[in-house]
Design an enzyme around this catalytic site. Structure first.
Site, PDB file in Angstrom:
ATOM      1  N   TYR A 130       0.823  -1.201   0.000  1.00 18.49           N
ATOM      2  CA  TYR A 130       0.000   0.000   0.000  1.00 18.49           C
ATOM      3  C   TYR A 130       0.864   1.261   0.000  1.00 18.49           C
ATOM      4  O   TYR A 130       1.726   1.434   0.861  1.00 18.49           O
ATOM      5  CB  TYR A 130      -0.945   0.021   1.194  1.00 18.49           C
ATOM      6  CG  TYR A 130      -2.107  -0.952   1.094  1.00 18.49           C
ATOM      7  CD1 TYR A 130      -2.411  -1.601  -0.106  1.00 18.49           C
ATOM      8  CD2 TYR A 130      -2.914  -1.219   2.189  1.00 18.49           C
ATOM      9  CE1 TYR A 130      -3.462  -2.483  -0.203  1.00 18.49           C
ATOM     10  CE2 TYR A 130      -3.987  -2.097   2.102  1.00 18.49           C
ATOM     11  CZ  TYR A 130      -4.260  -2.732   0.903  1.00 18.49           C
ATOM     12  OH  TYR A 130      -5.309  -3.609   0.807  1.00 18.49           O
ATOM     13  N   LEU A 157     -17.824  -0.253  -0.635  1.00 12.37           N
ATOM     14  CA  LEU A 157     -18.601   0.956  -0.922  1.00 12.37           C
ATOM     15  C   LEU A 157     -18.673   1.271  -2.418  1.00 12.37           C
ATOM     16  O   LEU A 157     -19.177   2.323  -2.814  1.00 12.37           O
ATOM     17  CB  LEU A 157     -18.025   2.147  -0.161  1.00 12.37           C
ATOM     18  CG  LEU A 157     -18.269   2.131   1.351  1.00 12.37           C
ATOM     19  CD1 LEU A 157     -17.433   3.193   2.050  1.00 12.37           C
ATOM     20  CD2 LEU A 157     -19.746   2.324   1.671  1.00 12.37           C
ATOM     21  N   GLY A 171     -18.070   4.750  -4.032  1.00 10.96           N
ATOM     22  CA  GLY A 171     -19.061   5.832  -3.931  1.00 10.96           C
ATOM     23  C   GLY A 171     -20.198   5.756  -4.924  1.00 10.96           C
ATOM     24  O   GLY A 171     -20.993   6.700  -5.037  1.00 10.96           O
ATOM     25  N   PHE A 185     -23.021   4.357  -4.968  1.00  9.96           N
ATOM     26  CA  PHE A 185     -24.385   4.492  -4.444  1.00  9.96           C
ATOM     27  C   PHE A 185     -24.471   5.521  -3.321  1.00  9.96           C
ATOM     28  O   PHE A 185     -25.495   5.621  -2.647  1.00  9.96           O
ATOM     29  CB  PHE A 185     -24.880   3.137  -3.929  1.00  9.96           C
ATOM     30  CG  PHE A 185     -24.769   2.038  -4.945  1.00  9.96           C
ATOM     31  CD1 PHE A 185     -25.527   2.059  -6.102  1.00  9.96           C
ATOM     32  CD2 PHE A 185     -23.887   0.980  -4.754  1.00  9.96           C
ATOM     33  CE1 PHE A 185     -25.421   1.055  -7.056  1.00  9.96           C
ATOM     34  CE2 PHE A 185     -23.769  -0.033  -5.699  1.00  9.96           C
ATOM     35  CZ  PHE A 185     -24.537   0.011  -6.857  1.00  9.96           C
ATOM     36  N   THR A 186     -23.401   6.277  -3.115  1.00  6.12           N
ATOM     37  CA  THR A 186     -23.376   7.178  -1.957  1.00  6.12           C
ATOM     38  C   THR A 186     -23.009   8.612  -2.326  1.00  6.12           C
ATOM     39  O   THR A 186     -22.510   9.360  -1.493  1.00  6.12           O
ATOM     40  CB  THR A 186     -22.382   6.645  -0.897  1.00  6.12           C
ATOM     41  OG1 THR A 186     -21.085   6.475  -1.492  1.00  6.12           O
ATOM     42  CG2 THR A 186     -22.853   5.319  -0.327  1.00  6.12           C
TER      43      THR A 186
END
Length: 319
Positions: free
Chosen positions: A63, A228, A231, A233-234
């Protein structure tokens, strides 16, 4: 119940239902050194997560080119008392292209041991709660992996072993050589990636057939990355998206209003409603969005509401 069948929340009884994914920490996917601002961001993320009851932090050695672990480790060095409050997991086995070869996956004893030593060093800890093997290595020799994990556990460098992106057959093969039980499997599970559900209701979605059931039967904690849907659906701009995606986003908003929670909470609650006890892995560095995600614990979707979201997200009714 035998230890082999205990899910991770019973092996680690204080583990939270949500996991914080640390891929966004460390200052980005570049060669810039870790800065003081990067470390300050880690402190803010840890504090916000803990305030919301989130105490499991998920890393991987790749990462931000190791900088996520470096920044997190510097924060732990500054506040060593945090180690008593959190559970740490990290992943290894993905190797980027170098002068030895192309991008590849490596379950060799040498690479796993090298990776763990460097994970511990970057995080400034002596023991990792859970090591996950990041992506399946087609050249895996289960007996070699098992001997390596046994050595790492005996030396106190890791407590538990998990996997990521493995199907049932790969887990069965690996577990056949291990003396320690696999404790988790991290898969891409979300409203926009439905194959894990489709395999149970349609005959043609079979690449992970039986994986969810195997994990449930053997107490292997399912963790959901990508939960998620970036994003989708948010609040993300949906121009050009298919009609069923727009319809699903509207349904999420409707349910959020009904339950008086965030849209993130609805999306995560949909995963958490599944009896597999899924742990969503959230990765936002925005404190407000971390708080929005934590609202998922405030509700349990009704059976019919869960199916409304499922049907909407798949784009047509069930067979």
């Amino acid at each position: 119940m035998a230890m082999k069948n205990l899910p991770i929340h019973q092996r680690l009884p204080n583990a939270s239902q949500l996991v914080y994914g640390c891929m966004g920490l460390g200052g980005g996917w570049n060669d810039a050194p870790v800065s003081k601002d990067d470390v300050r961001q880690v402190h803010q993320v840890i504090d916000t997560a803990l305030e919301q009851g989130i105490n499991v932090f998920d890393h991987a050695d790749i990462y931000t080119f190791t900088k996520a672990e470096q920044a997190f480790g510097q924060a732990l060095q500054q506040r060593p008392e945090l180690q008593r409050k959190i559970t740490l997991q990290s992943k290894c086995a993905i190797r980027f292209a170098d002068n030895q070869g192309p991008k590849r996956y490596d379950f060799s004893s040498e690479w796993i041991e090298y990776s763990v030593d460097h994970i511990l060093s970057r995080l400034n800890i002596e023991q990792l709660d859970t090591l996950l093997l990041h992506r399946p290595d087609p050249l895996m020799v289960p007996e070699e992996v098992a001997a390596t994990i046994e050595k790492l556990q005996a030396s106190g460098k890791i407590k538990h072993l998990g996997v990521s992106n493995m199907n049932v057959h790969q887990m069965v093969l690996l577990q056949s050589a291990l003396k320690t039980p696999l404790v988790c499997n991290q898969l891409e599970l979300s409203l926009s990636q439905l194959q894990w559900l489709e395999e149970g209701v349609t005959p043609n979605a079979s690449s992970f057939l039986g994986t969810i059931e195997y994990c449930r039967a053997h107490g292997i904690q399912l963790q959901a990355w990508g939960c998620l849907s970036q994003g989708l659906f948010t609040g993300r701009d949906l121009n050009g998206q298919p009609e069923h995606i727009v319809r699903t986003a509207n349904l999420v908003a409707e349910l959020a209003h009904q339950y008086q929670v965030s849209r993130e909470a609805i999306v995560l609650a949909w995963l958490m409603r599944h009896p597999a006890n899924i742990q969503p892995v959230i990765g936002t560095t925005n404190p407000e969005r971390i708080r929005a995600c934590a609202e998922a614990g405030k509700l349990t979707l009704k059976h019919e509401e869960w199916y409304r979201l499922y049907e909407s997200a798949r784009g047509h009714e069930l067979p």
